[in-house]
Design a protein around this motif. Structure first.
Motif, short mmCIF file in Angstrom:
data_model
loop_
_atom_site.label_atom_id
_atom_site.label_comp_id
_atom_site.label_asym_id
_atom_site.label_seq_id
_atom_site.Cartn_x
_atom_site.Cartn_y
_atom_site.Cartn_z
N UNK A 86 0.94 -1.18 0.02
CA UNK A 86 -0.04 0.02 -0.02
C UNK A 86 0.86 1.26 -0.10
N UNK A 87 1.92 1.16 0.81
CA UNK A 87 3.09 2.38 0.73
C UNK A 87 3.40 2.56 -0.67
N UNK A 88 3.57 1.49 -1.53
CA UNK A 88 4.23 1.86 -2.84
C UNK A 88 3.29 2.78 -3.36
N UNK A 89 1.90 2.68 -3.37
CA UNK A 89 1.04 3.90 -4.19
C UNK A 89 1.45 5.28 -3.67
N UNK A 90 1.71 5.36 -2.56
CA UNK A 90 1.96 7.02 -2.10
C UNK A 90 3.68 7.08 -2.54
N UNK A 138 -6.16 6.96 -4.55
CA UNK A 138 -7.19 6.06 -3.87
C UNK A 138 -7.96 5.26 -4.87
N UNK A 139 -8.24 5.83 -5.96
CA UNK A 139 -9.04 4.81 -7.10
C UNK A 139 -8.42 3.72 -7.33
N UNK A 140 -7.08 3.76 -7.58
CA UNK A 140 -5.99 2.75 -8.10
C UNK A 140 -6.02 1.80 -6.82
N UNK A 141 -6.06 2.10 -5.51
CA UNK A 141 -5.65 1.18 -4.49
C UNK A 141 -7.08 0.56 -4.46
N UNK A 142 -8.23 0.97 -4.78
CA UNK A 142 -9.74 0.37 -4.67
C UNK A 142 -9.68 -0.71 -5.46
N UNK A 143 -9.00 -0.73 -6.59
CA UNK A 143 -9.24 -1.93 -7.67
C UNK A 143 -7.98 -2.65 -7.70
N UNK A 144 -6.75 -2.38 -7.23
CA UNK A 144 -5.50 -2.99 -7.32
C UNK A 144 -4.86 -3.30 -6.27
N UNK A 145 -4.08 -4.73 -5.97
CA UNK A 145 -4.58 -5.63 -6.86
C UNK A 145 -5.85 -6.37 -6.61
N UNK A 146 -6.27 -7.25 -7.92
CA UNK A 146 -7.40 -8.00 -7.71
C UNK A 146 -8.84 -7.08 -7.38
N UNK A 147 -9.13 -6.96 -6.21
CA UNK A 147 -10.25 -6.48 -5.53
C UNK A 147 -9.95 -5.19 -4.94
N UNK A 148 -8.73 -4.69 -4.72
CA UNK A 148 -8.14 -3.63 -4.21
C UNK A 148 -8.13 -3.55 -2.77
N UNK A 149 -8.00 -2.65 -2.00
CA UNK A 149 -7.78 -2.46 -0.81
C UNK A 149 -8.36 -0.90 -0.15
N UNK A 150 -9.31 -0.89 0.57
CA UNK A 150 -9.95 0.40 0.59
C UNK A 150 -9.83 1.14 1.93
N UNK A 151 -8.77 0.38 2.84
CA UNK A 151 -8.53 1.00 4.29
C UNK A 151 -7.72 2.24 4.00
N UNK A 152 -8.10 3.14 5.01
CA UNK A 152 -7.13 4.39 4.83
C UNK A 152 -7.52 5.67 3.81
N UNK A 153 -8.78 5.19 3.17
CA UNK A 153 -9.12 6.51 2.17
C UNK A 153 -9.67 7.53 3.08
N UNK A 154 -9.06 8.73 2.46
CA UNK A 154 -9.29 10.03 3.30
C UNK A 154 -10.59 10.38 3.75
#
Length: 271
Positions: free
Chosen positions: A83-87, A118-134
Protein backbone atom coordinates in the motif's frame (compact mmCIF):
# COMPACT_ATOMS: atom_id res chain seq x y z
CA UNK A 1 16.04 20.60 3.25
CA UNK A 2 18.49 17.71 3.67
CA UNK A 3 17.35 14.27 2.59
CA UNK A 4 17.27 12.82 6.10
CA UNK A 5 15.23 15.75 7.42
CA UNK A 6 12.82 15.57 4.49
CA UNK A 7 12.29 11.82 5.04
CA UNK A 8 11.64 12.48 8.73
CA UNK A 9 9.07 15.15 7.87
CA UNK A 10 7.32 12.84 5.39
CA UNK A 11 7.30 9.99 7.92
CA UNK A 12 5.88 12.22 10.66
CA UNK A 13 3.26 13.46 8.21
CA UNK A 14 2.13 9.87 7.68
CA UNK A 15 1.98 9.21 11.41
CA UNK A 16 0.02 12.40 11.96
CA UNK A 17 -2.58 11.50 9.32
CA UNK A 18 -3.10 8.18 11.06
CA UNK A 19 -4.48 10.11 14.06
CA UNK A 20 -7.46 11.18 11.96
CA UNK A 21 -8.65 7.57 11.74
CA UNK A 22 -10.24 5.47 14.49
CA UNK A 23 -8.79 5.59 17.04
CA UNK A 24 -8.19 8.40 18.21
CA UNK A 25 -10.49 9.64 15.44
CA UNK A 26 -9.30 13.27 15.32
CA UNK A 27 -11.01 14.23 12.05
CA UNK A 28 -9.49 17.72 11.98
CA UNK A 29 -5.96 16.31 11.70
CA UNK A 30 -6.73 15.30 8.10
CA UNK A 31 -7.13 19.00 7.30
CA UNK A 32 -3.45 19.69 7.87
CA UNK A 33 -1.42 16.46 8.18
CA UNK A 34 -0.77 16.16 4.43
CA UNK A 35 0.67 19.68 4.08
CA UNK A 36 4.16 18.69 5.38
CA UNK A 37 4.34 15.92 2.77
CA UNK A 38 3.42 18.36 0.00
CA UNK A 39 6.07 20.74 1.30
CA UNK A 40 8.96 18.27 1.12
CA UNK A 41 7.78 16.97 -2.26
CA UNK A 42 7.91 20.42 -3.84
CA UNK A 43 10.60 20.21 -6.53
CA UNK A 44 11.95 16.98 -5.02
CA UNK A 45 12.36 15.18 -8.35
CA UNK A 46 11.15 11.65 -9.17
CA UNK A 47 13.66 9.55 -7.19
CA UNK A 48 13.59 11.62 -4.02
CA UNK A 49 9.85 12.07 -4.42
CA UNK A 50 9.32 8.31 -4.50
CA UNK A 51 11.40 7.85 -1.33
CA UNK A 52 9.51 10.60 0.49
CA UNK A 53 6.14 9.23 -0.59
CA UNK A 54 7.18 5.75 0.46
CA UNK A 55 8.29 7.02 3.89
CA UNK A 56 4.90 8.68 4.31
CA UNK A 57 3.07 5.52 3.25
CA UNK A 58 5.09 3.19 5.48
CA UNK A 59 4.46 5.15 8.67
CA UNK A 60 0.83 5.83 7.76
CA UNK A 61 -0.09 2.24 6.93
CA UNK A 62 2.33 0.80 9.46
CA UNK A 63 0.29 2.34 12.25
CA UNK A 64 -3.14 2.13 10.60
CA UNK A 65 -2.81 -1.57 9.76
CA UNK A 66 -1.17 -2.70 12.99
CA UNK A 67 -4.18 -4.98 13.55
CA UNK A 68 -2.99 -7.17 10.65
CA UNK A 69 -0.23 -8.44 12.95
CA UNK A 70 -2.79 -10.87 14.41
CA UNK A 71 -2.26 -12.99 11.31
CA UNK A 72 1.51 -12.50 11.39
CA UNK A 73 4.07 -9.70 11.13
CA UNK A 74 5.17 -10.87 7.69
CA UNK A 75 1.63 -10.39 6.40
CA UNK A 76 1.56 -6.95 8.03
CA UNK A 77 4.87 -5.95 6.45
CA UNK A 78 3.91 -7.12 2.97
CA UNK A 79 0.56 -5.32 3.09
CA UNK A 80 2.15 -2.10 4.42
CA UNK A 81 4.82 -2.11 1.71
CA UNK A 82 2.30 -2.86 -1.03
CA UNK A 83 0.00 0.00 0.00
CA UNK A 84 2.90 2.38 0.72
CA UNK A 85 4.09 1.87 -2.85
CA UNK A 86 1.02 3.79 -4.05
CA UNK A 87 2.15 6.79 -2.04
CA UNK A 88 5.62 6.26 -3.43
CA UNK A 89 4.06 6.64 -6.88
CA UNK A 90 2.28 9.78 -5.71
CA UNK A 91 5.58 11.21 -4.51
CA UNK A 92 7.34 10.22 -7.73
CA UNK A 93 4.77 11.93 -9.96
CA UNK A 94 4.32 15.07 -7.89
CA UNK A 95 8.00 15.32 -7.01
CA UNK A 96 8.86 15.19 -10.71
CA UNK A 97 6.23 17.69 -11.83
CA UNK A 98 5.84 20.16 -8.95
CA UNK A 99 8.91 22.29 -9.67
CA UNK A 100 8.09 25.63 -11.25
CA UNK A 101 4.34 25.09 -11.09
CA UNK A 102 2.02 28.02 -10.48
CA UNK A 103 -0.12 28.31 -7.36
CA UNK A 104 -3.24 26.92 -9.06
CA UNK A 105 -1.39 23.80 -10.22
CA UNK A 106 0.30 23.36 -6.83
CA UNK A 107 -3.12 23.22 -5.24
CA UNK A 108 -5.21 21.36 -7.83
CA UNK A 109 -2.81 18.70 -9.12
CA UNK A 110 -2.04 17.05 -5.74
CA UNK A 111 -5.80 16.76 -5.09
CA UNK A 112 -6.36 15.08 -8.45
CA UNK A 113 -3.35 12.79 -7.96
CA UNK A 114 -4.57 11.80 -4.51
CA UNK A 115 -8.01 10.86 -5.80
CA UNK A 116 -6.42 8.87 -8.64
CA UNK A 117 -4.23 7.11 -6.07
CA UNK A 118 -7.23 6.17 -3.93
CA UNK A 119 -9.10 4.88 -6.96
CA UNK A 120 -6.16 2.69 -7.97
CA UNK A 121 -5.88 1.34 -4.43
CA UNK A 122 -9.57 0.44 -4.56
CA UNK A 123 -9.15 -1.82 -7.61
CA UNK A 124 -5.49 -2.98 -7.53
CA UNK A 125 -4.53 -5.71 -6.91
CA UNK A 126 -7.52 -7.95 -7.74
CA UNK A 127 -10.34 -6.38 -5.70
CA UNK A 128 -8.29 -3.57 -4.17
CA UNK A 129 -7.86 -2.41 -0.59
CA UNK A 130 -9.84 0.58 0.66
CA UNK A 131 -8.57 0.96 4.24
CA UNK A 132 -7.17 4.43 4.83
CA UNK A 133 -9.21 6.38 2.28
CA UNK A 134 -9.24 10.03 3.26
CA UNK A 135 -13.03 10.39 3.38
CA UNK A 136 -13.13 7.87 6.23
CA UNK A 137 -11.57 10.47 8.52
CA UNK A 138 -14.68 12.64 8.30
CA UNK A 139 -17.24 10.02 9.35
CA UNK A 140 -17.84 11.86 12.63
CA UNK A 141 -17.97 15.30 11.01
CA UNK A 142 -21.27 15.26 9.05
CA UNK A 143 -20.90 18.90 7.95
CA UNK A 144 -17.96 18.07 5.69
CA UNK A 145 -18.87 14.47 4.93
CA UNK A 146 -22.15 15.47 3.30
CA UNK A 147 -20.22 16.58 0.20
CA UNK A 148 -20.02 12.84 -0.53
CA UNK A 149 -23.64 13.17 -1.63
CA UNK A 150 -22.34 14.93 -4.75
CA UNK A 151 -19.06 13.19 -5.57
CA UNK A 152 -18.72 10.34 -3.12
CA UNK A 153 -15.61 9.81 -1.04
CA UNK A 154 -13.51 11.01 -3.99
CA UNK A 155 -14.84 14.57 -3.63
CA UNK A 156 -14.30 14.54 0.13
CA UNK A 157 -10.70 13.42 -0.40
CA UNK A 158 -10.10 16.07 -3.07
CA UNK A 159 -11.43 18.84 -0.84
CA UNK A 160 -9.27 17.70 2.09
CA UNK A 161 -6.13 17.69 -0.05
CA UNK A 162 -7.11 21.13 -1.38
CA UNK A 163 -7.33 22.41 2.18
CA UNK A 164 -3.87 21.00 2.97
CA UNK A 165 -2.37 22.46 -0.20
CA UNK A 166 -3.94 25.86 0.45
CA UNK A 167 -2.66 25.88 4.04
CA UNK A 168 0.82 25.26 2.66
CA UNK A 169 0.40 28.13 0.19
CA UNK A 170 -0.61 30.45 3.04
CA UNK A 171 2.41 29.46 5.14
CA UNK A 172 4.81 29.90 2.22
CA UNK A 173 3.28 33.26 1.27
CA UNK A 174 3.60 34.54 4.84
CA UNK A 175 7.20 33.37 5.02
CA UNK A 176 8.00 35.21 1.79
CA UNK A 177 5.88 38.23 2.81
CA UNK A 178 3.81 37.89 -0.37
CA UNK A 179 0.60 39.32 0.97
CA UNK A 180 -1.59 39.28 -2.14
CA UNK A 181 -1.06 35.54 -2.77
CA UNK A 182 -1.56 35.00 0.96
CA UNK A 183 -4.93 36.79 0.98
CA UNK A 184 -6.02 34.93 -2.17
CA UNK A 185 -5.06 31.56 -0.65
CA UNK A 186 -6.85 32.35 2.61
CA UNK A 187 -9.99 33.36 0.73
CA UNK A 188 -9.95 30.18 -1.35
CA UNK A 189 -9.21 28.11 1.75
CA UNK A 190 -12.25 29.53 3.52
CA UNK A 191 -14.37 28.93 0.41
CA UNK A 192 -13.34 25.25 0.22
CA UNK A 193 -13.87 24.74 3.95
CA UNK A 194 -17.33 26.32 3.72
CA UNK A 195 -18.33 24.52 0.50
CA UNK A 196 -20.53 21.97 2.34
CA UNK A 197 -22.90 24.84 3.20
CA UNK A 198 -24.06 24.70 -0.43
CA UNK A 199 -24.83 20.98 -0.23
CA UNK A 200 -28.31 19.98 0.81
CA UNK A 201 -28.28 16.91 3.01
CA UNK A 202 -31.79 15.46 3.44
CA UNK A 203 -32.65 14.58 6.99
CA UNK A 204 -33.64 11.05 7.92
CA UNK A 205 -37.33 10.48 8.51
CA UNK A 206 -39.75 7.63 8.77
CA UNK A 207 -40.23 5.08 11.53
CA UNK A 208 -37.28 4.00 13.66
CA UNK A 209 -35.93 0.45 13.75
CA UNK A 210 -34.57 -1.54 16.66
CA UNK A 211 -31.34 -3.18 15.54
CA UNK A 212 -29.46 -5.95 17.37
CA UNK A 213 -25.81 -6.63 16.50
CA UNK A 214 -24.65 -10.18 17.11
CA UNK A 215 -20.92 -10.85 17.42
CA UNK A 216 -20.05 -14.49 17.99
CA UNK A 217 -16.59 -15.72 18.86
CA UNK A 218 -14.36 -17.26 16.20
CA UNK A 219 -12.63 -20.50 17.30
CA UNK A 220 -8.84 -20.27 17.36
CA UNK A 221 -8.33 -23.18 14.98
CA UNK A 222 -7.20 -23.74 11.41
CA UNK A 223 -9.74 -22.94 8.66
CA UNK A 224 -12.05 -25.88 8.01
CA UNK A 225 -15.66 -26.78 7.36
CA UNK A 226 -16.08 -27.67 11.03
CA UNK A 227 -14.78 -24.25 12.08
CA UNK A 228 -17.19 -22.47 9.75
CA UNK A 229 -20.03 -24.58 11.12
CA UNK A 230 -19.12 -23.69 14.71
CA UNK A 231 -19.12 -19.98 13.83
CA UNK A 232 -22.60 -20.25 12.30
CA UNK A 233 -23.87 -22.20 15.31
CA UNK A 234 -22.45 -19.58 17.68
CA UNK A 235 -24.29 -16.77 15.91
CA UNK A 236 -27.51 -18.78 15.71
CA UNK A 237 -27.37 -19.47 19.45
CA UNK A 238 -26.79 -15.79 20.29
CA UNK A 239 -29.59 -14.74 17.96
CA UNK A 240 -32.03 -17.12 19.64
CA UNK A 241 -31.33 -15.34 22.93
CA UNK A 242 -33.02 -12.29 21.41
CA UNK A 243 -36.34 -14.15 21.13
CA UNK A 244 -39.21 -12.21 22.64
CA UNK A 245 -37.47 -8.84 22.37
CA UNK A 246 -38.86 -6.10 20.10
CA UNK A 247 -36.09 -6.40 17.48
CA UNK A 248 -36.69 -5.39 13.86
CA UNK A 249 -33.30 -6.29 12.38
CA UNK A 250 -30.46 -8.58 13.46
CA UNK A 251 -27.02 -7.89 11.98
CA UNK A 252 -24.28 -10.52 11.82
CA UNK A 253 -20.60 -9.67 11.06
CA UNK A 254 -18.83 -10.50 7.81
CA UNK A 255 -17.13 -13.59 9.32
CA UNK A 256 -20.37 -15.17 10.55
CA UNK A 257 -21.30 -17.35 7.57
CA UNK A 258 -18.49 -19.03 5.67
CA UNK A 259 -20.79 -21.74 4.33
CA UNK A 260 -23.25 -21.02 1.54
CA UNK A 261 -26.70 -21.62 3.11
CA UNK A 262 -28.20 -22.06 -0.35
CA UNK A 263 -26.01 -25.13 -0.90
CA UNK A 264 -26.02 -26.53 2.64
CA UNK A 265 -29.58 -27.36 3.82
CA UNK A 266 -28.50 -27.89 7.45
CA UNK A 267 -27.04 -24.40 7.69
CA UNK A 268 -30.08 -22.94 5.91
CA UNK A 269 -32.42 -24.69 8.36
CA UNK A 270 -30.51 -23.37 11.38
CA UNK A 271 -30.88 -19.81 10.14
Amino acid sequence: MKSASAIAVAALSGLALNLAFPEPDLFWVAWLAIAPLLYVLKGAGPKRGFILGLAFGITFFGALLSWVSIVGWIAWLLLVLMEAAFFGAFGLVWGASSGGRGAVARVAIPALLWVALEYLRSVVPVVGFTWGELAQTQHNFPFFLKTAGIGGGWLVAALLVLVNALLLEVVLAVRERSWKPCIASVALLLAVAAAPVLVHAPSADGPSLRVAIVQGNVPDTEPSFEKDLLIVESHVALTKELAGRPIDLVVWPESSVGIDPFRNPDVAASM
